[in-house]
Each structure stands twice: as structure tokens, then as C-alpha cells.
Motif scaffolding. Structure first.
Motif, PDB file in Angstrom:
ATOM      1  N   ASP A   1      32.183  54.883  49.150  1.00 18.17           N
ATOM      2  CA  ASP A   1      31.484  55.818  48.270  1.00 18.17           C
ATOM      3  C   ASP A   1      32.168  57.180  48.147  1.00 18.17           C
ATOM      4  N   ARG A   2      33.375  57.313  48.714  1.00 13.55           N
ATOM      5  CA  ARG A   2      34.064  58.608  48.576  1.00 13.55           C
ATOM      6  C   ARG A   2      35.553  58.441  48.846  1.00 13.55           C
ATOM      7  N   PRO A   3      36.363  59.419  48.403  1.00 21.46           N
ATOM      8  CA  PRO A   3      37.795  59.385  48.743  1.00 21.46           C
ATOM      9  C   PRO A   3      38.003  59.702  50.224  1.00 21.46           C
ATOM     10  N   LEU A   4      39.213  59.470  50.700  1.00 21.22           N
ATOM     11  CA  LEU A   4      39.569  59.864  52.057  1.00 21.22           C
ATOM     12  C   LEU A   4      39.687  61.384  52.135  1.00 21.22           C
ATOM     13  N   ARG A   5      39.363  61.934  53.329  1.00 20.80           N
ATOM     14  CA  ARG A   5      39.411  63.385  53.541  1.00 20.80           C
ATOM     15  C   ARG A   5      40.125  63.695  54.848  1.00 20.80           C
ATOM     16  N   PRO A   6      40.641  64.909  54.979  1.00 20.70           N
ATOM     17  CA  PRO A   6      41.247  65.295  56.258  1.00 20.70           C
ATOM     18  C   PRO A   6      40.234  65.144  57.390  1.00 20.70           C
TER      19      PRO A   6
ATOM     20  N   VAL B   1      34.490  56.064  62.221  1.00 16.45           N
ATOM     21  CA  VAL B   1      34.070  55.832  63.612  1.00 16.45           C
ATOM     22  C   VAL B   1      32.652  55.270  63.709  1.00 16.45           C
ATOM     23  N   GLU B   2      31.845  55.470  62.660  1.00  7.99           N
ATOM     24  CA  GLU B   2      30.491  54.899  62.664  1.00  7.99           C
ATOM     25  C   GLU B   2      30.447  53.499  62.063  1.00  7.99           C
ATOM     26  N   GLY B   3      31.595  52.971  61.694  1.00 10.80           N
ATOM     27  CA  GLY B   3      31.625  51.635  61.103  1.00 10.80           C
ATOM     28  C   GLY B   3      31.333  51.618  59.622  1.00 10.80           C
ATOM     29  N   HIS B   4      31.388  52.790  59.001  1.00  6.43           N
ATOM     30  CA  HIS B   4      31.125  52.915  57.569  1.00  6.43           C
ATOM     31  C   HIS B   4      32.408  52.607  56.792  1.00  6.43           C
ATOM     32  N   HIS B   5      32.299  51.711  55.816  1.00  7.46           N
ATOM     33  CA  HIS B   5      33.491  51.308  55.065  1.00  7.46           C
ATOM     34  C   HIS B   5      34.045  52.451  54.217  1.00  7.46           C
ATOM     35  N   LEU B   6      35.341  52.723  54.353  1.00  2.00           N
ATOM     36  CA  LEU B   6      35.961  53.760  53.537  1.00  2.00           C
ATOM     37  C   LEU B   6      36.906  53.168  52.500  1.00  2.00           C
ATOM     38  N   VAL B   7      37.792  52.281  52.917  1.00  2.00           N
ATOM     39  CA  VAL B   7      38.718  51.686  51.950  1.00  2.00           C
ATOM     40  C   VAL B   7      39.208  50.340  52.486  1.00  2.00           C
ATOM     41  N   THR B   8      39.417  49.422  51.564  1.00  2.00           N
ATOM     42  CA  THR B   8      40.029  48.130  51.891  1.00  2.00           C
ATOM     43  C   THR B   8      41.288  47.974  51.055  1.00  2.00           C
ATOM     44  N   SER B   9      42.366  47.582  51.723  1.00  2.00           N
ATOM     45  CA  SER B   9      43.619  47.280  51.044  1.00  2.00           C
ATOM     46  C   SER B   9      43.764  45.769  50.922  1.00  2.00           C
ATOM     47  N   GLU B  10      44.183  45.317  49.753  1.00  2.00           N
ATOM     48  CA  GLU B  10      44.544  43.910  49.575  1.00  2.00           C
ATOM     49  C   GLU B  10      45.975  43.861  49.068  1.00  2.00           C
TER      50      GLU B  10
END
Lengths: 162, 130
Positions: A91-96, A127-136
Motif C-alpha cells: 500500500d505504499r512505496p519504500l521509504r528510508p 519487521v511486522e510481517g506487512h507486505h511491502l513489495v514482491t519481485s517476480e
């Protein structure tokens, strides 16, 4: 000339040990600079800093494939081209400051003509197990397909008509 | 950030123009961590490259098309799925102009006509690949 053997299809679904990647502001800046990006948020020192969508390449392309390619049971060989690449975001981009746990998995193996197609999925969670991104990443292994079998679109094996 | 926009079949995206040369290739190698010498070492590339010379990272051209798409979408927050299929392998050199349109009109997977190269990748280190 080394003998090239076909990929072991029993490895589909197998996962490899997770690794950790920490997103940093300076790495985002370096990556954005290499692409000639102009969005000021990629260069921001503030809370609005985000990473470009393909930033995930920094920790999924070579690193995600390292363990599978070192797995003798899988049987991958180095004569490859990078056939396709997909990034699916949460639900969001990667952040520092994001600390990602990245788990590679063999998602698919197929064959077409003389070539095999190996799809490596890397699921990246915080770290909470929340999905950020998947690469295929679909890797084309040149010339190692079994001589008689090719795959239809649904992935099932079928004989090649002569 | 754009909040809503209408998309029509055949809409063209604002093009992105970028250099593709040894400097950009070295920068992308360092930034991405993909240090395959095919992307910066002329003597290595001469032995293994399908074009006979240095070729750009495929992820460099995906990154450039992503620049165009992300700007069109209105920012990185609005990009949830980015997909790149294999294109041509190409030599370094000169300027690339990337353009795209949305033939399906669904906006979610804008079909691209990338003009940039897509390289061979060697994912394991060691001996030269054929």
C-alpha cells in the motif's frame, strides 16, 4: 563444454533462506541519480522521501537469484538472459528506514522451444510481517529444455508435434 | 500528485529522453549492485555479448520507462504493479527516447513500446557464459 541439464521441476514452490535489506536515504538518492530521476522526493532529506518503483532491483535481482543459482538440486546454469521483471507493491512505496525481510521462492519452471523459463519470486516484508513489495523475475535459461517437451500457456507439459 | 485523470485508448505518455553510455552504465551498475562486467568491460563483452559489445542493464531501461510511467501515474504512491517483458538487446551509445501509449486503456498495465535495450544477464559469478 559442460553438460547442461534441465531444471528440476520438483523445486517449484521451494523457498530459500531469507535475507535482510535496510532501505537508506543515500541509496535511494544514488539509485535515482543513476536513472536521471527528477522527482524531488527521491532526493529529500525529510519525511516525504520515497524510493522509485524499480529501486527494489537493488536487493532482489542478483541477490534474490544467488541462492537458487547456488542450489545444485535446482540445476540452473549461467547461460541466461533476464526475460521479464515485475514488481508488485503493497500500500505504499519504500521509504528510508524500511527493514525488509526478503524470501526467495521458485514460483514457476516452464519450457518453450530449446529454452527454459525460471520464475523467481522474492517476497519482501517489514519487521511486522506487512507486505511491502514482491519481485517476480523470469530468467531464461538458454538451451537446456528437454528436447521433447514444451509447455502450453497454462503450464502443463505437452509433446511437441514434429 | 494527480488525484484523478481520464485515460483513453491511444493516449501517449510524456516521453523521457536519457543518455545510454559507459558512464550511465557504470553508475547503474554501482547503484543497483549488478556488477556483471558485460555492462562496462569491453573485452569481457566482446567475448560473451550477443551484440559483440557492451550492453545496458535491462533494469536501466525498465527504470527509465518506470520514470515515464510514474510521472504519468502521479508519483510513486500510485504505482502498485510494474511489469517489463524482454525487449531487444542493444549497444550502448547515444540518446534514447522512450515513448509509450496505453493500447488496452486499462491504465493498470500501460503497454509500452520501449526503444531501449534489454541485456543478457549472468546471475552467477565465475566463468564466461555462452
Amino acid at each position: 563444454l559442460e553438460t547442461v541439464v534441465a531444471l528440476n521441476r520438483d523445486k517449484v514452490g521451494s523457498t530459500y533462506p531469507s535475507y535482510t535489506y535496510e532501505v537508506s536515504r543515500e541509496k535511494i538518492r544514488e539509485y535515482a541519480t543513476a536513472l536521471g530521476e527528477t522527482d524531488p522526493r527521491y532526493f529529500s532529506g525529510g519525511d516525504d522521501c520515497v524510493a522509485p518503483p524499480t529501486f527494489a532491483a537493488c536487493f532482489t535481482v542478483t541477490r534474490g537469484a544467488a541462492e537458487p543459482f547456488a542450489d545444485d538440486e535446482l540445476g540452473a546454469h549461467p547461460a541466461v538472459v533476464h526475460g521479464a521483471q515485475r514488481y508488485i507493491y503493497g500500500d505504499r512505496p519504500l521509504r528510508p528506514g524500511d527493514v525488509l525481510t526478503c524470501t526467495p521462492r521458485i514460483a514457476d519452471i516452464s519450457a518453450r522451444g530449446a529454452n527454459e523459463f525460471l520464475t523467481i519470486e522474492v517476497v519482501c516484508e517489514d519487521v511486522e510481517g506487512h507486505h511491502l513489495v514482491t519481485s517476480e523475475a523470469t530468467i531464461v535459461l538458454l538451451g537446456s529444455a528437454p528436447p521433447t517437451a514444451t509447455d502450453s500457456e497454462d503450464g502443463s507439459a505437452q509433446e511437441v508435434s514434429a | 500528485v494527480n488525484t484523478a485523470r481520464s485515460i483513453s485508448v491511444g493516449d501517449e505518455l510524456t516521453p523521457v529522453t536519457a543518455e545510454s553510455n559507459l558512464t550511465t552504465s557504470v553508475m547503474y551498475a554501482g547503484a543497483s549492485g549488478d556488477m556483471n562486467p558485460l555492462h562496462y568491460d569491453p573485452s569481457f563483452a566482446a567475448q560473451v555479448s550477443p551484440t559483440g559489445g557492451i550492453i545496458a542493464h535491462g533494469m536501466y531501461s525498465m527504470g527509465l520507462t518506470s520514470r515515464m510511467l510514474t510521472a504519468f501515474a502521479g508519483g510513486a504512491e500510485r504505482v502498485v504493479d510494474r511489469h517489463r517483458r524482454r525487449g531487444r538487446q542493444g549497444r550502448l551509445g547515444g540518446r534514447q527516447r522512450l515513448r509509450g501509449a496505453d493500447p488496452q486503456g486499462d491504465g493498470a498495465h500501460p503497454g509500452l513500446r520501449p526503444l531501449a535495450p534489454w541485456p543478457a544477464h549472468r546471475l552467477s559469478s565465475g566463468s564466461a557464459a555462452g
